[in-house]
Motif scaffolding. Sequence first.
Motif: not given
Length: 187
Positions: A185, A169-170, A182
Motif C-alpha cells: 500500500d 503492509c499491515r 494490506t
Amino acid sequence: MLILVRHGQTTANARGLLCGRADPPLTDLGCRQARALAAALPRPVRVVSSPLGRARATAAAFAPSAVEVDERWTEMDYGRLDGAAPSDVDAATWRRWTTDPDFVPAGGESLTAVGIRVREACRELAADAARGDVVVVSHVSPIKAAVAWALGVDDTAAWRLYLADAGVCRIDTRGELPRLLTFSDPG
C-alpha cells in the motif's frame, strides 16, 4: 497492528538493482516518502528498524530518538550479486535462486535463513502489535518473509510478490493466526 514499511527510494532501487547489504542513502524522493509515511500512518507505540542506513533514515521520520534497531530486519545478503541488475544474473543461477529457498548466492544468504530470522522477529512483536501499532522499517526480502509468515506459506512465495519503495503492509496479530490486511500500500 504490525505495520511493515519498506524504506524510501535509493538510487539503487530507482535503477532496479539488487540492493542487499550495500547501503546507499535515500534519494530526495526517498526522504519525502519517509516524511509522507510518518504523517499518514498512525502514531506507533514502537518503531523498529533494520540497521541499514536507508531503513534507519526512513524510521527516523516516525520517531527520531526512539527507533529500536533489530538485525533480523536487515536485507538479505546477496553476496557477490549485491548491486547487480537482475538481468545480469545468469539464467541457471536465477532459476535455482527462485525455486530453491536453501540456495545461497556466492557470499550471500538463503531465502530460508531470511525467513527463519524474520519469523522469529514477527512472533516476538505479535503481542505488542495486538495492543498497538508497531512500525517496522525494513527491506523487500524481510517484509516478504513476514508476509509469508502471516499467510502461512513457503518463503518462495516472495518471488511472486512486488513491494514498491515506501510500500506498506499491515498484519493484524490480534487473532489466533496473523492476517494480512494490506500489501504494498502506498501508505
